[in-house]
Every structure is written in structure tokens, then in C-alpha cells.
Design an enzyme around this catalytic site. Structure first.
Site, PDB file in Angstrom:
ATOM      1  N   GLY A  22       0.838  -1.194   0.000  1.00 11.95           N
ATOM      2  CA  GLY A  22       0.000   0.000   0.000  1.00 11.95           C
ATOM      3  C   GLY A  22       0.869   1.239   0.000  1.00 11.95           C
ATOM      4  O   GLY A  22       2.011   1.213  -0.468  1.00 11.95           O
ATOM      5  N   SER A  23       0.337   2.310   0.544  1.00 15.24           N
ATOM      6  CA  SER A  23       1.037   3.593   0.464  1.00 15.24           C
ATOM      7  C   SER A  23       2.206   3.646   1.464  1.00 15.24           C
ATOM      8  O   SER A  23       2.200   2.959   2.490  1.00 15.24           O
ATOM      9  CB  SER A  23       0.055   4.719   0.757  1.00 15.24           C
ATOM     10  OG  SER A  23      -0.490   4.543   2.045  1.00 15.24           O
ATOM     11  N   GLU A  26       5.699  -3.397   0.694  1.00 13.31           N
ATOM     12  CA  GLU A  26       5.700  -3.026  -0.733  1.00 13.31           C
ATOM     13  C   GLU A  26       4.947  -1.712  -0.817  1.00 13.31           C
ATOM     14  O   GLU A  26       3.723  -1.684  -0.678  1.00 13.31           O
ATOM     15  CB  GLU A  26       4.980  -4.100  -1.562  1.00 13.31           C
ATOM     16  CG  GLU A  26       5.706  -5.421  -1.630  1.00 13.31           C
ATOM     17  CD  GLU A  26       6.963  -5.367  -2.481  1.00 13.31           C
ATOM     18  OE1 GLU A  26       7.164  -4.387  -3.217  1.00 13.31           O
ATOM     19  OE2 GLU A  26       7.762  -6.313  -2.373  1.00 13.31           O
ATOM     20  N   CYS A  55       1.541   0.700  -8.744  1.00 15.59           N
ATOM     21  CA  CYS A  55       2.721   1.211  -8.048  1.00 15.59           C
ATOM     22  C   CYS A  55       3.912   1.280  -8.999  1.00 15.59           C
ATOM     23  O   CYS A  55       4.832   2.048  -8.785  1.00 15.59           O
ATOM     24  CB  CYS A  55       3.040   0.327  -6.856  1.00 15.59           C
ATOM     25  SG  CYS A  55       3.151  -1.396  -7.306  1.00 15.59           S
TER      26      CYS A  55
HETATM   27  P1  NAD Z   1      -3.345   2.485   1.383  1.00 13.25           P
HETATM   28  O1  NAD Z   1      -2.031   2.509   2.059  1.00 13.25           O
HETATM   29  O2  NAD Z   1      -4.299   3.561   1.664  1.00 13.25           O
HETATM   30  O3  NAD Z   1      -4.117   1.128   1.686  1.00 13.25           O
HETATM   31  C1  NAD Z   1      -3.488  -0.133   1.579  1.00 13.25           C
HETATM   32  C2  NAD Z   1      -4.102  -1.074   2.583  1.00 13.25           C
HETATM   33  O4  NAD Z   1      -3.832  -0.576   3.886  1.00 13.25           O
HETATM   34  C3  NAD Z   1      -5.612  -1.193   2.474  1.00 13.25           C
HETATM   35  O5  NAD Z   1      -5.987  -2.518   2.777  1.00 13.25           O
HETATM   36  C4  NAD Z   1      -6.087  -0.246   3.556  1.00 13.25           C
HETATM   37  O6  NAD Z   1      -7.372  -0.561   4.040  1.00 13.25           O
HETATM   38  C5  NAD Z   1      -5.034  -0.478   4.624  1.00 13.25           C
HETATM   39  N1  NAD Z   1      -4.916   0.621   5.578  1.00 13.25           N
HETATM   40  C6  NAD Z   1      -5.179   1.930   5.396  1.00 13.25           C
HETATM   41  N2  NAD Z   1      -4.956   2.611   6.533  1.00 13.25           N
HETATM   42  C7  NAD Z   1      -4.547   1.714   7.459  1.00 13.25           C
HETATM   43  C8  NAD Z   1      -4.164   1.818   8.837  1.00 13.25           C
HETATM   44  N3  NAD Z   1      -4.171   2.958   9.475  1.00 13.25           N
HETATM   45  N4  NAD Z   1      -3.789   0.686   9.469  1.00 13.25           N
HETATM   46  C9  NAD Z   1      -3.785  -0.488   8.827  1.00 13.25           C
HETATM   47  N5  NAD Z   1      -4.134  -0.650   7.537  1.00 13.25           N
HETATM   48  C10 NAD Z   1      -4.506   0.443   6.852  1.00 13.25           C
HETATM   49  O7  NAD Z   1      -2.992   2.393  -0.156  1.00 13.25           O
HETATM   50  P2  NAD Z   1      -4.008   2.301  -1.361  1.00 13.25           P
HETATM   51  O8  NAD Z   1      -4.477   3.676  -1.664  1.00 13.25           O
HETATM   52  O9  NAD Z   1      -5.012   1.244  -1.141  1.00 13.25           O
HETATM   53  O10 NAD Z   1      -3.046   1.772  -2.516  1.00 13.25           O
HETATM   54  C11 NAD Z   1      -2.271   2.630  -3.258  1.00 13.25           C
HETATM   55  C12 NAD Z   1      -0.835   2.637  -2.769  1.00 13.25           C
HETATM   56  O11 NAD Z   1      -0.314   1.321  -2.730  1.00 13.25           O
HETATM   57  C13 NAD Z   1       0.059   3.390  -3.704  1.00 13.25           C
HETATM   58  O12 NAD Z   1       0.959   4.187  -2.995  1.00 13.25           O
HETATM   59  C14 NAD Z   1       0.799   2.289  -4.436  1.00 13.25           C
HETATM   60  O13 NAD Z   1       2.018   2.665  -4.992  1.00 13.25           O
HETATM   61  C15 NAD Z   1       0.934   1.261  -3.394  1.00 13.25           C
HETATM   62  N6  NAD Z   1       1.147  -0.056  -3.990  1.00 13.25           N
HETATM   63  C16 NAD Z   1       2.387  -0.606  -3.887  1.00 13.25           C
HETATM   64  C17 NAD Z   1       2.630  -1.832  -4.471  1.00 13.25           C
HETATM   65  C18 NAD Z   1       3.985  -2.459  -4.364  1.00 13.25           C
HETATM   66  O14 NAD Z   1       4.099  -3.636  -4.645  1.00 13.25           O
HETATM   67  N7  NAD Z   1       5.025  -1.740  -3.980  1.00 13.25           N
HETATM   68  C19 NAD Z   1       1.621  -2.492  -5.156  1.00 13.25           C
HETATM   69  C20 NAD Z   1       0.362  -1.900  -5.248  1.00 13.25           C
HETATM   70  C21 NAD Z   1       0.141  -0.669  -4.639  1.00 13.25           C
END
Ligand code: NAD
Length: 492
Positions: free
Chosen positions: A242-243, A264, A298
Site C-alpha cells: 500500500g502507500s 511493498e 505502483c
Molecule cells: P493504502 O495505504 O491507503 O491502503 C493499503 C491497505 O492498507 C488497504 O488494505 C487499507 O485498508 C489499509 N490501511 C489503510 N490505513 C490503514 C491503517 N491505518 N492501518 C492499517 N491498515 C490500513 O494504499 P491504497 O491507496 O489502497 O493503494 C495505493 C498505494 O499502494 C500506492 O501508494 C501504491 O504505490 C501502493 N502499492 C504498492 C505496491 C507495491 O508492490 N510496492 C503495489 C500496489 C500498490
């Protein structure tokens, strides 16, 4: 003619999944007494009411995973391997059904969704093959007399947290290696796209994975569910995609109990085009690197560094391809780019473009948009973008392609590396020696050389700097779910 929206067959698939009982714990589909709506991203309509999990379900999921762990860890690698192999086959056989489900809840074009199912299933095939090749070593110690036996053990119950942009592949990229290593898992998919994760969990059980090995809790309170897992002494691993912001927060929480962590995170991929590049190949690569998933990847090319000698020709060719992109619901014939995930994503993309225009950039080419109510943004090519524009400094996560012109290698590389993110990068040149020398100097975990895709289950996927810790896929994927143990043996 009215646009084609989600077909009734997809609604039937959703009904079969029974999302109101979508807390998938110990092989049972449970209700939580509360639900949240999963929306069609092209229209905003509610597709399903999904069981909204909380701390009670999070703990119950760990109970199930902890109970299943000793049995799964002791299951023969060949048996674990064959279950993953069957899951691969089931996913491939159901490509159309799974792709339609992904398109419905994520919004991505059907062709992108089909490609995702193939990619996601490949993780099960790859890790089925890796499951039967455990790490180990044996040696006489340098001083003589004793022997060193090195083995690897499953790390234990693993918490997996995945984003919405690849709802199948981000789940299988973690579940595959975890199960191959002998771990059991608790998975929290993104609340935007929980249906695909539930379908994957059901497929694994159909393939012979015992109840309790894979548990899924979706929630509107991610902090509570994941926080409960990180505080639970039975959870030994967190694997997050995620982010960067949320990854950093979770690393902080994981630090309290020294939980084994794989991250990641976000990217800001440069796409470098040299003066001697094959421009048709560069444009074909750029279209995939930028518009796969509507730019919500990503690994998406985030900023295009094009040599001054070819920038005009590249922009004309790339622009023509962009203008030909059809934007709409995934289920309309010919759709190449679907809606963005949310209104917030549209607002963020709009703000980045406005900032670039205010700093002197121009919109050189733009596709049409959609008349549907979803969160659409037209694919856009920006030129004359200054190096300090927000659109080149931040991860866009939308269908915007900013072009920066370069002339000197050193200055181009300085700009390319002037970011805290380092996931993917792309280099196009007719001179492979120059391309590889340049690739080596780019601070990124993955570099596509004369190609616009870097994702491959057999290759180590991951980033440097604030793009993450650890690698997924390849041999590394299983290692992330194991601990090394060694025996020092005196049998003299
Ligand atoms: P996000 O970080 O908002 O969410 C990712 C996950 O984390 C979701 O399941 C979300 O519900 C959970 N989450 C959110 N807040 C949380 C908290 N406080 N505690 C625990 N879990 C929490 O990211 P997104 O908007 O869903 O995805 C986009 C981001 O993910 C982009 O930055 C992208 O580059 C990244 N990404 C990275 C990869 C990689 O392999 N490096 C792959 C796909 C996406």
C-alpha cells in the site's frame, strides 16, 4: 445507445460469494452484524453489502489461523504444493468470471482484469513449484569437529494487508509464498475491493487448503483490525502492500513487538527515452507502463524524461495513442481505461494537473472521458513540465503522463534520482550498453530495459528507499515467510 454496465452474471457470482457473510474465518462465512457497501466504480451503484469486521473478527481470525498452523506447517511440502497448483488451475479455468468480478469492484478495463487474473494465478503456480524446494545447508565448521546444519522454518501466523489496485494479484503474491512456506494467514483486503479476495480464499479451500489456513476479514476500520493483529503475540509476520504513509505507520506498530515486516510501498517511476530509442517500441512500452489499470499501479510510469532530439516525435506518437484510448465502464466494448477508484483520486489527479499548468506546463493531448457518474479522468499528456512540478514529484496514481525534456545524462539522472521513492523505472535506448549503465545508476528496485512491464512472479519484486523493505515473488517470496534455524552438532 445506453452503456453496458455490470452484467447479471457478475451479480450472480457476487450472490454466490454471499458477502454479507464475508468474514471468512476457519472455513466459515460469517456475518458480523454490520455491513458496508462495495460500489461499482463506473456508476457509484452499490454492488454488494459486505460484512464489516472489527476487533472481534480480527481476533477470531487469528484464533483460526493459530489453530491451523501446526497442522499446515507439518503438511508435506508436496501436498502444500499440489493445493497451490490446483488453485492456479481453478483460477485459470475461471478467468472470465474472476476478471468480471475485478472489473466490477475495481473499475479496471476487462482486458486489464483478465491480465491480472493470469498474473495472480501465476503466483500460485510459481509458489507451488517453490514449495518443494526448501532452503537448507550443511557444512563442517571451519575449526573442524562440529557440523552446521541450516534449515528454514515457517515464520508463523502472518497478517497480510493488500490494496485495491490489484485485488487478486496483491493477495496471491502474499498468500502463495506464505502457504508454500507452511504459514497460515489472516488477510485484510482493501474495503474498496473485498469481493475478489473472498473469491480467492474460497478457491484455495476448493483446491484442498484446510479451513483456517486462509482467513479474510474486510473492514471499514483498517486501523482497528490490523492494530489488533500487530498487538497479538500469535501474529509473527506483517506483509503489507500500500502507500508509504500507511507502511511507515505499520512499521512503527510492528516495532513494539519486533514483528517480522515486509513492505511493498509507493512508487514514482521514471521512464527514460534516449535519442537513439526505437520510438514505436518506446510508445508501446509507455502505453503499458502508464495506462495499465488507468495509471493506478505502483509500477506506473510517473514521469517521462525524453531526449530533446526526439521529444517532438515521441509526444506526437504517444499523444495519438492516448487520444485513441476509450474511457468508460469496463463492460463497454472497446474500453481501455476505466474510472479511478474514488472521488478523492479524481480530486488529487485534478490538483496535480492544475499545479503543472500553473507552473507553465501544457496539455498536448487528451482522450475523451465518460458520461457515467463514476470517478473518471481522461488520459492526458502534459508537456513543458518543469522539474519541480508536483506531478513529477508525487506518485500520480492516475492517467496523467508528464513529459520532461533532457539533454545531458548527468542532469537527467540527478532529476530521476531526486525522490525518496525507488520502486520501478524504465529505460529505452538502442544502445544496450548505455541503457544498462543508466539502469545501474537509477535508484530503483526494478528497471524495465526496452520494455514497459517489470512484474513477473519469477523475479524479485520490490523497491529501495521509501518504496519498501524486502522482495516478493522469485525465491525471495518464500524466504520472507521463513526463519532460518541452524543446529551446531558435535557427533565426534
Ligand atoms: P493504502 O495505504 O491507503 O491502503 C493499503 C491497505 O492498507 C488497504 O488494505 C487499507 O485498508 C489499509 N490501511 C489503510 N490505513 C490503514 C491503517 N491505518 N492501518 C492499517 N491498515 C490500513 O494504499 P491504497 O491507496 O489502497 O493503494 C495505493 C498505494 O499502494 C500506492 O501508494 C501504491 O504505490 C501502493 N502499492 C504498492 C505496491 C507495491 O508492490 N510496492 C503495489 C500496489 C500498490
Amino acid at each position: 445507445m445506453a452503456p453496458r454496465l455490470v452484467p447479471s452474471s457478475v451479480l450472480d457470482t457476487i450472490k454466490t460469494l454471499d458477502p454479507e457473510h464475508g468474514a471468512h474465518i476457519g472455513g466459515q462465512g460469517l456475518s458480523t452484524g454490520r455491513t458496508f457497501g462495495v460500489r461499482d466504480k463506473a456508476t457509484g451503484d452499490v454492488l454488494a453489502d459486505y460484512a464489516d469486521g472489527g476487533v472481534a473478527e480480527a481476533t477470531a481470525a487469528v484464533d483460526a489461523a493459530a489453530a491451523a498452523f501446526p497442522g499446515w506447517a507439518a503438511t508435506a511440502p508436496r501436498v502444500r504444493s499440489e493445493a497451490l497448483r490446483r488453485a492456479f488451475e481453478l483460477m485459470v479455468a475461471r478467468t472470465d468470471e474472476l476478471a468480471a468480478l475485478i472489473s466490477a469492484e475495481n473499475g479496471k478495463a476487462l482486458a486489464d482484469a483478465r491480465a491480472e487474473v493470469t498474473y495472480a494465478a501465476e503466483f500460485f503456480r510459481w509458489f507451488a513449484e517453490e514449495a518443494v524446494r526448501p532452503d537448507g545447508d550443511f557444512a563442517e565448521s571451519p575449526a573442524g569437529g562440529t557440523r552446521t546444519i541450516v534449515t528454514s522454518r515457517p515464520v508463523g501466523v502472518s497478517a497480510l494487508v493488500t490494496p485495491w489496485n490489484f485485488p487478486a494479484a496483491m493477495a496471491t503474491r502474499k498468500i502463495g509464498p506464505a502457504l508454500a512456506a507452511g504459514c497460515t494467514v489472516v488477510l485484510k483486503p482493501a474495503s474498496e475491493t473485498p469481493l475478489t479476495a473472498l473469491a480467492v480464499a474460497r478457491i484455495l479451500e476448493e483446491a484442498g487448503v484446510p479451513a483456517g489456513v486462509v482467513n479474510v476479514v474486510a473492514t471499514t476500520d483498517a486501523g482497528a483490525v490490523v492494530g489488533a493483529w500487530l498487538a497479538d503475540a500469535r501474529v509473527r509476520k506483517i506483509s503489507f502492500t500500500g502507500s508509504t504513509g500507511v507502511g511507515s505507520l505499520l512499521l512503527g506498530q510492528a516495532a513494539e513487538r519486533i514483528v517480522n515486516s515486509s513492505m511493498e510501498l509507493g512508487g514514482n517511476a521514471p521512464f527514460v527515452v534516449a535519442a537513439d530509442a526505437d520510438l514505436d517500441a518506446a510508445v508501446a512500452g509507455a502505453m503499458i507502463a502508464k495506462f495499465r489499470n488507468g495509471g493506478q499501479a505502483c509500477t506506473a510510469a510517473n514521469r517521462f524524461y525524453v531526449h530533446a532530439d526526439v521529444v517532438e516525435e515521441f509526444v506526437a506518437k504517444f499523444g495519438a495513442a492516448i487520444e485513441a484510448l476509450q474511457v468508460g465502464s469496463a463492460f463497454e466494448d472497446g474500453t481501455a481505461v476505466g474510472p479511478l477508484i474514488s472521488a478523492k483520486a479524481v480530486a488529487g489527479t485534478t490538483a496535480l494537473v492544475e499545479d503543472a499548468l500553473a507552473r507553465g506546463a501544457r496539455i498536448a493531448h487528451q482522450a475523451g472521458s465518460s458520461e457515467l457518474d463514476g470517478h473518471f479522468y481522461p488520459p492526458t499528456l502534459l508537456v513543458d513540465v518543469p522539474a519541480d512540478a508536483e506531478v513529477v514529484r508525487n506518485e500520480i496514481f492516475g492517467p496523467i503522463a508528464p513529459v520532461v525534456t533532457w539533454t545531458e545524462d548527468e542532469e537527467m539522472l540527478r532529476q530521476v534520482n531526486d525522490t525518496e521513492l525507488g520502486l520501478a523505472a524504465y529505460v529505452f535506448s538502442g544502445d544496450l550498453r548505455w541503457a544498462l549503465k543508466t539502469a545501474e545508476r537509477i535508484e530503483a528496485g526494478m528497471v524495465g530495459v526496452n520494455r514497459g512491464v517489470v512484474s513477473d512472479p519469477s523475479a524479485p519484486f520490490g523497491g529501495v528507499k521509501q518504496s519498501g523493505l524486502g522482495r516478493e515473488g522469485a525465491r525471495d517470496g518464500v524466504r520472507a515467510f521463513t526463519e532460518t534455524q541452524y543446529f551446531s552438532v558435535d557427533w565426534s
